[in-house]
Motif scaffolding. Sequence first.
Motif, short mmCIF file in Angstrom:
data_model
loop_
_atom_site.label_atom_id
_atom_site.label_comp_id
_atom_site.label_asym_id
_atom_site.label_seq_id
_atom_site.Cartn_x
_atom_site.Cartn_y
_atom_site.Cartn_z
N PHE A 36 40.77 35.85 59.99
CA PHE A 36 41.46 36.33 58.78
C PHE A 36 42.37 37.50 59.09
O PHE A 36 42.10 38.29 59.99
CB PHE A 36 40.47 36.83 57.73
N HIS A 37 43.39 37.65 58.26
CA HIS A 37 44.24 38.84 58.28
C HIS A 37 44.11 39.61 56.97
O HIS A 37 44.57 40.74 56.87
CB HIS A 37 45.70 38.45 58.51
N HIS A 38 43.50 38.97 55.97
CA HIS A 38 43.30 39.58 54.65
C HIS A 38 41.89 39.25 54.18
O HIS A 38 41.45 38.11 54.34
CB HIS A 38 44.29 39.03 53.63
N LEU A 39 41.21 40.22 53.60
CA LEU A 39 39.85 40.03 53.14
C LEU A 39 39.70 40.64 51.74
O LEU A 39 39.86 41.85 51.58
CB LEU A 39 38.89 40.69 54.13
N PRO A 40 39.42 39.81 50.73
CA PRO A 40 39.20 40.36 49.39
C PRO A 40 38.02 41.34 49.38
O PRO A 40 37.03 41.13 50.09
CB PRO A 40 38.89 39.12 48.54
N VAL A 41 38.15 42.39 48.58
CA VAL A 41 37.12 43.43 48.50
C VAL A 41 36.54 43.41 47.09
O VAL A 41 37.27 43.36 46.10
CB VAL A 41 37.72 44.81 48.82
N THR A 42 35.20 43.46 47.04
CA THR A 42 34.50 43.46 45.75
C THR A 42 33.62 44.70 45.64
O THR A 42 33.28 45.33 46.64
CB THR A 42 33.62 42.21 45.60
N GLU A 43 33.29 45.01 44.40
CA GLU A 43 32.32 46.07 44.11
C GLU A 43 31.41 45.55 43.02
O GLU A 43 31.87 45.22 41.93
CB GLU A 43 33.02 47.35 43.66
N GLN A 44 30.14 45.42 43.36
CA GLN A 44 29.15 44.84 42.46
C GLN A 44 29.62 43.48 41.93
O GLN A 44 29.50 43.17 40.75
CB GLN A 44 28.83 45.80 41.32
N GLY A 45 30.21 42.69 42.83
CA GLY A 45 30.64 41.35 42.49
C GLY A 45 32.00 41.26 41.82
O GLY A 45 32.53 40.16 41.64
N LYS A 46 32.60 42.39 41.48
CA LYS A 46 33.91 42.39 40.81
C LYS A 46 35.03 42.63 41.83
O LYS A 46 34.93 43.52 42.68
CB LYS A 46 33.95 43.48 39.75
N LEU A 47 36.09 41.84 41.75
CA LEU A 47 37.22 41.98 42.65
C LEU A 47 37.93 43.31 42.40
O LEU A 47 38.30 43.62 41.27
CB LEU A 47 38.20 40.82 42.40
N VAL A 48 38.09 44.11 43.48
CA VAL A 48 38.72 45.43 43.33
C VAL A 48 39.90 45.66 44.26
O VAL A 48 40.61 46.65 44.11
CB VAL A 48 37.68 46.57 43.50
N GLY A 49 40.12 44.78 45.23
CA GLY A 49 41.24 45.00 46.14
C GLY A 49 41.21 44.08 47.33
O GLY A 49 40.54 43.05 47.32
#
Length: 144
Positions: A36-49
């Motif tokens: 990968f070159h991009h990885l979605p970031v979550t916080e407590q299951g919610k997409l944040v960046g």
Amino acid sequence: MKSIPTLATIMTPFPYSIDVNDTLREAMDMMEKQGFHHLPVTEQGKLVGVLSNRDLKFIESPFSNATLDDDLYVKDIYTTRSYVVDIHTPLENVLRVMAEKHLGSALVTKNEKLAGILTHNDVFKKMADMVIKMKSKPDGNDAA
């Protein structure tokens, strides 16, 4: 061309993601292992960046006070201003915004949950497939 591709047909569905509280080393290992070159970031299951290779390269640059040997977490460097679109957004709209804003990815949601990611590599692969199909079906207008 029989049908116009949609966002859902080009994106990478059900992408991996990483939590903001995971270590940068975990993120780097996942990105390297999966290519990968991009990885979605979550916080407590919610997409944040999103976390990108560019973010990681900045840490290694002379402009950063940190190093990859430091105890860093995803929350220390990920990008919160990511481009998030609904899966039903017309592909041409998404591509135009990505091109105009020089974005490497769009996070795709369905019912406000992460459904996929569209990266420039996804677009390049689809475009290459389309060109190959066009070349293999001559329309009789060849100038050869």
